[in-house]
Design an enzyme around this catalytic site. Structure first.
Site, PDB file in Angstrom:
ATOM      1  N   ASP A 608       0.896  -1.156  -0.204  1.00  0.00           N
ATOM      2  CA  ASP A 608      -0.049   0.016  -0.044  1.00  0.00           C
ATOM      3  C   ASP A 608       0.796   1.324   0.223  1.00  0.00           C
ATOM      4  O   ASP A 608       2.013   1.332   0.768  1.00  0.00           O
ATOM      5  CB  ASP A 608      -0.840   0.153   1.349  1.00  0.00           C
ATOM      6  CG  ASP A 608      -1.884  -1.234   1.387  1.00  0.00           C
ATOM      7  OD1 ASP A 608      -2.482  -1.484   0.028  1.00  0.00           O
ATOM      8  OD2 ASP A 608      -2.009  -1.626   2.326  1.00  0.00           O
ATOM      9  N   HIS A 704     -15.794   4.874   3.832  1.00  0.00           N
ATOM     10  CA  HIS A 704     -15.782   5.744   5.111  1.00  0.00           C
ATOM     11  C   HIS A 704     -17.164   5.929   5.618  1.00  0.00           C
ATOM     12  O   HIS A 704     -17.262   6.239   6.854  1.00  0.00           O
ATOM     13  CB  HIS A 704     -15.253   7.035   4.753  1.00  0.00           C
ATOM     14  CG  HIS A 704     -13.648   7.199   4.175  1.00  0.00           C
ATOM     15  ND1 HIS A 704     -13.504   7.383   3.023  1.00  0.00           N
ATOM     16  CD2 HIS A 704     -12.766   7.236   4.927  1.00  0.00           C
ATOM     17  CE1 HIS A 704     -12.091   7.309   2.766  1.00  0.00           C
ATOM     18  NE2 HIS A 704     -11.752   7.012   3.995  1.00  0.00           N
TER      19      HIS A 704
HETATM   20  N1  HCS Z   1      -4.500  -2.748   3.602  1.00  0.00           N
HETATM   21  C1  HCS Z   1      -4.843  -1.313   4.390  1.00  0.00           C
HETATM   22  C2  HCS Z   1      -4.799  -0.062   3.262  1.00  0.00           C
HETATM   23  C3  HCS Z   1      -5.513   1.070   3.924  1.00  0.00           C
HETATM   24  S1  HCS Z   1      -4.929   2.491   2.919  1.00  0.00           S
HETATM   25  C4  HCS Z   1      -6.456  -1.665   4.754  1.00  0.00           C
HETATM   26  O1  HCS Z   1      -7.028  -2.168   4.109  1.00  0.00           O
HETATM   27  O2  HCS Z   1      -6.708  -1.063   5.709  1.00  0.00           O
END
Ligand code: HCS
Ligand SMILES: CN1c2c(nc(N)[nH]c2=O)NC[C@@H]1CNc1ccc(C(=O)N[C@@H](CCC(=O)N[C@@H](CCC(=O)N[C@@H](CCC(=O)O)C(=O)O)C(=O)O)C(=O)O)cc1
Ligand code: ZN
Length: 766
Positions: A608, A704
């Protein structure tokens, strides 16, 4: 007397009290009156902390229940009709805009939330209509908060986001085409009215934040400063004196836009000390300079000697009466207090300063320059000793790390073959269908997971018990993914407190805290680990959990790592070594982890890099190119040790690729997942224009919000995406990880997502 000022204070409270109260309110466990009382208690506590530290100018209206920009949206009557039509009470309408609302006949997604400049804080974007009107709330928060402080015997300096920044940071609503800055004429009367109300309430000065002045601005926006601030100046004593505040960069390139007829100008002299001279010579004849010399973005103790030198340089030109000592920006980006850190090694703790301690620092510096160094001799001596101790500490330097860095070869940045060769091998070995579905890594971090981790941290359960618990969590998420019929699984990240802190805790060269929380968005906080020395990996960090997950799953399982730039940017970095060096050290540590994962049988690995974009210097130019060069190299260094058949994914929680595309392409990741559900799919056109050949999963729904997207909504998103991307390129996934969600909504949303993907799979079947 040189005054001292703070531009904003963290609002969560010493024990993340605001987070707890808002979440309890959302969960129906706290009444609205109780929530508002708690908020009031916190404001008072924070004003008193600053007052007791000896700060002379204390901010108000820096507090927000969710986000400060969102309060402006609401108080200016700029809430879109899709929220106001429900006639919710103001607090619920405010939260509906922040996080969406789906209950009793109300179904509305949140407004878009994006990064606040280059920080890890997110603000809610003003979302404007072609026929936008504004109307000031009769009881604006800025006035209410000022009066509340006044009642408590504290005269504050209210903080407002300035009109040009408010509009520049906003956007036209979906389907609208207004250029926000064209609404300035309509918005200014609202500011005039608000400023007059603040004056009537007794505010002598107001901090008006115009940080967008650090950007490269469109000519129209830049030209708007002069008439806007001349207009305010023409109001004379009808409004408070204005402190025009900029931060996070220099304003030299926009210096003609700086108002002359203004009470004070604030600049960030931590980031850009070199702008002092230009800014001073551009000030009006009576304008005061607010010198931001205490870092609002990092946790290192201020070097008093250097800060005093900067302030003295300003005093020499302007005189004591025309200089204020201030924090460089709001302290929102720093944790509450170092006093809560009982477990930090005292040698290292002595190097840090959090918000409460920074309040004392501005007061000491102001005293030193007003009354002379002798008035604060003991403080200056202790500070010099601590700065010296850090500079000479052995803990910052690891020769083995430096040795390895010196041996990096050009070939270490490259995969063995080009993408076309790699993807052919990957497709053969992974056997994925068209429109493969996956998730971004985390599954809900339930209360139970947090409780077990907390017990483990406190020694109430053994490592073995905790490990068993994590294994059971992994089993559960694998089973759920089977039931959902996803194509590439994840292990769910149950063992991770946070995607950066988790790695910081496993790497040498890092210090980590127990209470140093910083608000990221709404009620969500992060506890950035602190880079104190050269970084290395003493042992594998994620292999055990990933290997276990692979062993119990019938489909490909993605390994999950956080990339070097994100690890760096969401940590508090060192300020004594260039960030490119720290990123390279992280990249080497992660490279070993990637190779270890592959050896353990993990053939899809996601690294990421959601912070890659936010690290981009705010202005175009050489600095930006240099950043992109080392940032891209760090990513490539971290992932290039694997075979062609191992598929490298990367993830970005943003969609702004226009000025950034070449960097994304240069990462050479096999698959990208990007945030896109809140953005116009037209943004994806850049991938077409640049003939991007690799695979992409633009998020099909917003994670979110607790709101569940319907299957049709997701199909509509996919349909839009297919206007820009080829079916064989497209992955179907959510915008980001699901850690903040509950299981019920997660399963419902993913069911709709998988069904939507299957619909298109069938439609495009050969
Ligand atoms: N692998 C992480 C990325 C967040 S930006 C997640 O899934 O929470
Ligand atoms: C992807 N994002 C991230 C960013 N930055 C990061 N560093 N990490 C990210 O994931 N920036 C951009 C986005 C922002 N998004 C988010 C999303 C979610 C959070 C979040 O959930 N934060 C949590 C805290 C996470 C954490 O560290 N948890 C710890 C501690 C949990 C805890 O509070 N424990 C209690 C005791 C247990 C109990 O009884 O509940 C305690 O200590 O009191 C853990 O899980 O162990 C949050 O709750 O705010 C942040 C940013
Ligand atoms: Zn993300």
């Amino acid at each position: 007397m040189v005054q001292s000022a703070i531009l904003g204070f963290p609002r969560m409270g010493v024990n993340r009290d605001l987070k707890k109260a808002t979440e309890a309110y959302w969960g129906g466990k706290l009444s609205q009156a109780e929530l508002l009382n708690e908020a009031k208690r916190l404001r008072l506590e924070h004003w008193n902390i600053q007052k007791n530290a000896g700060v002379s100018i204390i901010p108000s209206n820096d507090f927000a229940l969710y986000d400060q920009v969102l309060h402006h949206i609401q108080d200016f009557g700029a809430a879109p009709e899709r929220y106001t039509k429900y006639q919710l009470n103001p607090v619920d309408e405010y939260f509906a805009m922040g996080r969406g609302l789906q209950r009793e006949g109300v179904d509305v997604p949140s407004l878009e939330m994006v990064k606040w400049f280059d920080s890890n804080y997110h603000y809610v974007k003003p979302t404007l209509q072609d026929n936008q009107t504004f109307k000031l709330n009769p009881n604006p928060k800025a006035v209410a908060d000022f009066l509340e402080a006044k009642e408590a015997g504290i005269t504050t300096r209210p903080v407002l986001v300035g009109p040009i920044s408010f509009l520049h940071l906003g956007k036209a609503d979906r389907g609208q085409s207004v250029d926000p800055i064209d609404l300035l004429e309509k918005l200014l009367p609202i500011y005039e009215e608000l400023l007059a109300k603040l004056k009537a309430a007794g505010a002598e000065t107001v901090q008006i934040d115009e940080p967008v002045l650090v950007f490269d601005l469109p000519a129209k926006t830049k030209a708007a400063f002069k008439p806007t601030y001349e207009k305010f100046a023409s109001l004379g004593s009808k409004i408070p004196s204005l402190v025009f505040a900029t931060y996070f960069g220099d304003i030299v390139h926009n210096i003609e836009a700086l108002p002359k007829d203004i009470y004070a100008v604030h600049v960030d002299l931590v980031r850009n000390p070199e702008q002092l001279e230009t800014v001073v010579s551009a000030l009006g004849p009576k304008t005061i300079l607010s010198a931001g010399v205490v870092d609002g973005r990092n946790i290192w103790k201020t070097n008093f000697q250097k800060a005093i030198e900067k302030v003295e340089a300003a005093i020499q030109k302007l005189g004591q009466e025309r200089v204020i000592v201030a924090t460089s920006s709001s302290l929102l980006h720093t944790p509450h207090t170092l006093a809560s850190e009982k477990k930090l090694d005292p040698e290292i703790a002595d190097w840090f300063s959090f918000a409460v301690e920074k309040a004392t620092e501005v007061a000491i510096i102001a005293k030193a320059v007003t009354e002379g160094p002798a008035s604060v001799r003991a403080e200056l001596e202790a500070n010099a000793k601590s700065v010296q101790a850090r500079a000479s500490s052995k803990r910052t330097n690891d020769p083995a790390v430096k040795e390895r860095q010196s041996k990096i070869a050009a070939s270490d940045y490259n995969r063995q073959s080009e993408f076309t060769t790699r993807i052919a091998q990957q497709q053969k070995s992974l056997g994925l269908p068209l429109f493969p579905t996956t998730t971004i890594g985390s599954f809900p971090q339930t209360k139970e997971i947090r409780i077990q981790r907390n017990k483990f941290t406190k020694g109430e359960i053994t490592a073995e018990e905790y490990e068993k618990f994590i294994e059971k969590e992994i089993q559960d998420v694998v089973k759920i993914q089977e039931e959902l019929d996803l194509d590439v699984y994840v292990h769910g990240e149950p063992e991770r407190n946070d995607m950066v802190q988790y790695f910081g805790e496993r790497l040498d060269g890092y210090a980590f805290t127990t209470h140093a929380w910083v608000q990221s968005y709404g009620s969500r906080c992060v506890r950035p680990p602190i880079v104190v020395g050269d970084i290395s990996r003493p042992a594998p960090m994620t292999v055990k959990e990933s290997k276990y997950a692979v062993s119990i799953s019938k489909k490909p399982m993605k390994g999950m790592l956080t990339g070097p730039i994100t690890c760096l940017r969401w940590s508090f970095p060192r300020d004594d070594v260039h960030q490119s060096v720290q990123a390279e050290q992280l990249a080497l540590a992660l490279r070993d982890e990637v190779v270890d994962l592959e050896s353990a049988g993990v053939f899809v690995i996601q690294v990421d890099e959601p912070a890659l974009r936010e690290g981009l210097p705010l202005r175009a130019g050489k600095e930006r190119e240099a950043y992109l060069d080392w940032a891209v190299k760090s990513f490539r260094l971290s992932v290039s040790g694997v075979k062609d058949s191992t598929q490298i994914h990367s993830h970005f929680c943003y969609s702004e690729f226009q000025d950034f595309f070449h960097a994304i392409a240069a990462l050479d990741a096999d698959v990208l997942s990007i945030e896109n559900s809140k953005s116009d799919a037209k943004l994806l056109k850049v991938f077409v224009d640049e003939a991007y050949p690799r695979h992409i999963g633009p998020g099909v729904y917003d994670i979110h919000s607790p709101r569940v997207p319907s299957e049709q909504e997701i199909k509509d998103r996919i349909e839009e995406m297919l206007q820009f991307l080829k079916p064989e390129q497209l992955w179907i996934d959510p915008d980001c990880g699901l850690k903040t969600r509950q299981w019920a909504e997660t399963k419902a949303a993913l069911t709709n997502m998988v069904n939507a993907a299957k619909f298109y799979r069938q439609k495009y079947a050969k």
